[in-house]
Write a protein that holds these residues in place. Sequence first.
Motif, PDB file in Angstrom:
ATOM      1  N   TYR A 175       0.807  -1.226   0.000  1.00 40.77           N
ATOM      2  CA  TYR A 175       0.000   0.000   0.000  1.00 40.77           C
ATOM      3  C   TYR A 175       0.841   1.278   0.000  1.00 40.77           C
ATOM      4  O   TYR A 175       0.297   2.373  -0.111  1.00 40.77           O
ATOM      5  N   ARG A 176       2.158   1.157   0.050  1.00 42.83           N
ATOM      6  CA  ARG A 176       3.021   2.334   0.195  1.00 42.83           C
ATOM      7  C   ARG A 176       2.713   3.403  -0.855  1.00 42.83           C
ATOM      8  O   ARG A 176       2.650   4.602  -0.551  1.00 42.83           O
ATOM      9  N   GLU A 177       2.484   3.006  -2.108  1.00 47.17           N
ATOM     10  CA  GLU A 177       2.188   3.991  -3.165  1.00 47.17           C
ATOM     11  C   GLU A 177       0.856   4.705  -2.903  1.00 47.17           C
ATOM     12  O   GLU A 177       0.719   5.897  -3.158  1.00 47.17           O
ATOM     13  N   GLY A 178      -0.125   3.946  -2.393  1.00 46.74           N
ATOM     14  CA  GLY A 178      -1.407   4.554  -2.064  1.00 46.74           C
ATOM     15  C   GLY A 178      -1.270   5.552  -0.931  1.00 46.74           C
ATOM     16  O   GLY A 178      -1.874   6.632  -0.953  1.00 46.74           O
ATOM     17  N   PHE A 179      -0.447   5.204   0.061  1.00 47.44           N
ATOM     18  CA  PHE A 179      -0.223   6.121   1.185  1.00 47.44           C
ATOM     19  C   PHE A 179       0.465   7.399   0.719  1.00 47.44           C
ATOM     20  O   PHE A 179       0.173   8.493   1.217  1.00 47.44           O
ATOM     21  N   ALA A 180       1.352   7.262  -0.248  1.00 45.72           N
ATOM     22  CA  ALA A 180       2.019   8.455  -0.788  1.00 45.72           C
ATOM     23  C   ALA A 180       0.993   9.431  -1.369  1.00 45.72           C
ATOM     24  O   ALA A 180       1.139  10.658  -1.253  1.00 45.72           O
ATOM     25  N   LEU A 181      -0.078   8.916  -1.977  1.00 46.25           N
ATOM     26  CA  LEU A 181      -1.126   9.781  -2.519  1.00 46.25           C
ATOM     27  C   LEU A 181      -1.869  10.495  -1.389  1.00 46.25           C
ATOM     28  O   LEU A 181      -2.226  11.672  -1.510  1.00 46.25           O
ATOM     29  N   GLU A 182      -2.121   9.775  -0.288  1.00 51.47           N
ATOM     30  CA  GLU A 182      -2.767  10.407   0.864  1.00 51.47           C
ATOM     31  C   GLU A 182      -1.909  11.565   1.371  1.00 51.47           C
ATOM     32  O   GLU A 182      -2.424  12.650   1.684  1.00 51.47           O
ATOM     33  N   CYS A 183      -0.606  11.342   1.453  1.00 51.94           N
ATOM     34  CA  CYS A 183       0.307  12.395   1.918  1.00 51.94           C
ATOM     35  C   CYS A 183       0.321  13.578   0.967  1.00 51.94           C
ATOM     36  O   CYS A 183       0.323  14.743   1.395  1.00 51.94           O
ATOM     37  N   ARG A 184       0.332  13.297  -0.344  1.00 44.36           N
ATOM     38  CA  ARG A 184       0.296  14.384  -1.327  1.00 44.36           C
ATOM     39  C   ARG A 184      -0.960  15.226  -1.185  1.00 44.36           C
ATOM     40  O   ARG A 184      -0.926  16.455  -1.300  1.00 44.36           O
ATOM     41  N   ALA A 185      -2.088  14.554  -0.912  1.00 42.03           N
ATOM     42  CA  ALA A 185      -3.346  15.291  -0.736  1.00 42.03           C
ATOM     43  C   ALA A 185      -3.282  16.193   0.488  1.00 42.03           C
ATOM     44  O   ALA A 185      -3.688  17.364   0.451  1.00 42.03           O
ATOM     45  N   LEU A 186      -2.759  15.672   1.590  1.00 42.72           N
ATOM     46  CA  LEU A 186      -2.656  16.471   2.809  1.00 42.72           C
ATOM     47  C   LEU A 186      -1.676  17.628   2.636  1.00 42.72           C
ATOM     48  O   LEU A 186      -1.907  18.734   3.133  1.00 42.72           O
ATOM     49  N   LYS A 187      -0.576  17.384   1.933  1.00 43.72           N
ATOM     50  CA  LYS A 187       0.379  18.455   1.667  1.00 43.72           C
ATOM     51  C   LYS A 187      -0.252  19.548   0.816  1.00 43.72           C
ATOM     52  O   LYS A 187      -0.024  20.740   1.027  1.00 43.72           O
ATOM     53  N   ARG A 188      -1.086  19.156  -0.138  1.00 49.55           N
ATOM     54  CA  ARG A 188      -1.774  20.133  -0.983  1.00 49.55           C
ATOM     55  C   ARG A 188      -2.763  20.968  -0.168  1.00 49.55           C
ATOM     56  O   ARG A 188      -2.874  22.180  -0.342  1.00 49.55           O
ATOM     57  N   VAL A 189      -3.470  20.313   0.735  1.00 51.27           N
ATOM     58  CA  VAL A 189      -4.436  21.035   1.581  1.00 51.27           C
ATOM     59  C   VAL A 189      -3.718  22.064   2.448  1.00 51.27           C
ATOM     60  O   VAL A 189      -4.135  23.226   2.542  1.00 51.27           O
ATOM     61  N   ARG A 190      -2.627  21.642   3.091  1.00 55.22           N
ATOM     62  CA  ARG A 190      -1.915  22.539   4.012  1.00 55.22           C
ATOM     63  C   ARG A 190      -1.085  23.580   3.276  1.00 55.22           C
ATOM     64  O   ARG A 190      -0.999  24.730   3.714  1.00 55.22           O
ATOM     65  N   GLY A 191      -0.460  23.172   2.171  1.00 54.62           N
ATOM     66  CA  GLY A 191       0.443  24.080   1.461  1.00 54.62           C
ATOM     67  C   GLY A 191      -0.250  24.870   0.368  1.00 54.62           C
ATOM     68  O   GLY A 191      -0.511  26.067   0.502  1.00 54.62           O
ATOM     69  N   THR A 192      -0.601  24.200  -0.712  1.00 49.23           N
ATOM     70  CA  THR A 192      -1.179  24.887  -1.868  1.00 49.23           C
ATOM     71  C   THR A 192      -2.477  25.609  -1.523  1.00 49.23           C
ATOM     72  O   THR A 192      -2.701  26.753  -1.930  1.00 49.23           O
ATOM     73  N   MET A 193      -3.355  24.946  -0.757  1.00 46.38           N
ATOM     74  CA  MET A 193      -4.657  25.536  -0.456  1.00 46.38           C
ATOM     75  C   MET A 193      -4.629  26.435   0.771  1.00 46.38           C
ATOM     76  O   MET A 193      -5.520  27.272   0.942  1.00 46.38           O
TER      77      MET A 193
END
Length: 797
Positions: free
Chosen positions: A621-639
């Motif tokens: 699942y490591r690749e799937g977890f990386a997507l979860e992290c990318r989403a959270l980084k986008r929420v905190r950073g980009t958004m």
Amino acid sequence: MTTVSRQEQFVLWFEDLSLDDLALVGGKNASLGVLSRDLEQDGIRVPPGFALTTRAFRAFLADNGLDAHIGDTLKAFQAGRMTLKQSGKAIRNRILSAPMPERIRHEIERNYIGLAHRIGHRIPPVAVRSSATAEDLPGASFAGQHESFLNIRGREPLVEACRRCFASLFTDRAIAYREAKGFDHLSVAVSVGVQQMVRSDKAGAGVIFTLDTETGFPDVVQISAAWGLGETVVQGQVEPDRYVVFKPLLDKAGAIPIISRKCGSKSVTLVYGRSEGQPTRLINTPAPERVRRVLGDEEILQLARWGAAIERRYGKPMDIEWAKDGVSGELFIVQARPETVKAGADRSIMRRYTLVEERIPVFSGAAVGNAIATGKAFVVDSAERLGEFPDGAILVAPNTDPDWVPIMKRAAGIVTDHGGTTSHAAIVSRELGVPAVVGTGQATCMVKTGQTLTLSCAGGEKGHVYDAEVPFTVEDVDVGTLPETRTQIMVNIADPGAAFVWWQLPARGVGLARMEFIIANIVRAHPMALLHPDRLVKAERKQVESLFRGYPDGAEYFVDTLARGIASLAAPWYPHPAIVRLSDFKTNEYAGLVGGAHFEPAEENPMIGFRGASRYYDDRYREGFALECRALKRVRGTMGFENVIVMVPFCRTPEEADRVLEEMASNGLRRGEDGLEVYMMCEIPANVILAEDFARRFDGFSIGSNDLTQLLLGIDRDSEILAELFDERSPAVTGAIADVIGRAHKAGIKVGICGQAPSNYADFAAFLVRQQIDSISLNPDSFVRTIRSIADAEASG
């Protein structure tokens, strides 16, 4: 030379108008004056134009001797000697057959030529819109009551369009609406706005609201967009794109706070016609355009900033129309008026409708309002059937138009095939307080007249229609009377579509935002299936690929959809913290996602199997977890939602915690960097026993009382046989909770609880208060009841 006062002039240019001129030019044109003059410093572009004043309208009536005829005809209608249809038609015919007085015609033509010189166009196309003096007042939007005419070219067609605007003051719907609102017909006058057309026929147009139109949540800007001229959006002929922007982060440097971005079907497009007799025509939208967004992110943000600036100038929420010029690429604001429904509501009163029984809806659409209604369906497929509509029925129709207002006010609820949340049906339903489910795509095909329906708009942005009478309850809560507490009271929230429903609750943040709800109900596909569609069978691969249509790949679809869902959950109580739990599906639940069965092992006991933290660093699942992290980084950073805290569930050992934190850091989420806090669910006995070890690795604990009870008592929480034994108030459970609170505080970290127990049991909430827990997170539907019991517990010591 005689100087003519403003009150005597037949024409005034937009930039010479202000809100003091309402009696002279009506609401629409006065607002265009404010936009043209006062908001230029905000970069807001308004197409130039002028207003034919109410003085011209009254002179038109006087010169043609129409006042007495109109008065007598309306008296005959009010006395019952004429029907609404007869009286309206008689007045309109007299106006349309009356000549335009030469002195008024001259002013119209002279200023049209002036507009042509100003914009460098010999025969400029213009929009000709009615602007009545009683429009856009609190409680009276007059949405669509009077006429507008688009792509009018030439002096004679312009004069004729102005006369038709005069006549539209007496459409059947406008007469009926004024009767319902108690306006004196003869004291209302109409001005006409003449404005350069924006070539949105070659681009797009739509509507902006500076609040959430269904819940009244004030911190967002809603934008609807469709290809072509904007009338298709207003009239509900299309399902437009819908974008939601979070206002408090609009001015944050580098932030792109677009928290929702949904692509509508946009099946038809209104464009310029081919002749003077057909100024506009409706065409089918080409297939590639239907799945493409009308606006890019920078354009969405620009319109949102303009909307916020207009709201600041007026000091109230606004309803705004915009258009994009397909030739120049520029955006324009073409109308603005105060929002007249949610803006006037008492924000301290929260009315909650709740279905008593769980049912499966027969179809769904966009929810308008927050109410529930039951009644017999009446399907109206043509205007000829309007006269048969019975009071209290559910109106079911392809869409509605302004002529339908008299029956819409008599309906218990409204269901349409077409239209979005800014369509005519939606706008009028809100004003009338009638719940509606719009844009179902199939209602008129599936419903028969006389069939009993229940429609529910109480669950968020999606409205559901049930094929039966479903019981429901109604409760009014004055949130202003709720007590303050020392304990931080937060909310558990999962559904982004319903988050705004609860914004009035005085919560101090989100104690648990469940990521898995977004994945299961909005993303819908297993993240590994989105990353590797080539591993799926053909049917599943097609299904997965259809989900991320419009995105470059499945990974971006997952990240973008999850990020916007999380942002929607974090927004209502910003800047208070929003604690977002990483995915905590069990393997059988993951397998139920689209394509999931190919990536999940079969387990005898998934409840204590491959779930939570153990998945995140595992190659399966490591690749799937990386997507979860990318989403959270986008929420905190980009958004820009730096209030988001990440929480790790079901973490069995301190060593496992280290591996998860390392995995997060490798994906751009490093604890302490950019203020990132990481919490841990305290739900396993080992979390209590090794509290100090875990406390060194995390910034806070959140007690999951369901799983902790399950594992301490050795009871499957889903077992019906053992249900009587499952009790979070067991001394084993309360002892463990008291122990971990004390030890966590000694270690210097905060402890909250996000389990169900405080919502279910007042004595359990009181126990937590005695243990000096830092925060209690409650389900929204039990918030009011439980915050009172917590306040009582604090008062009693």
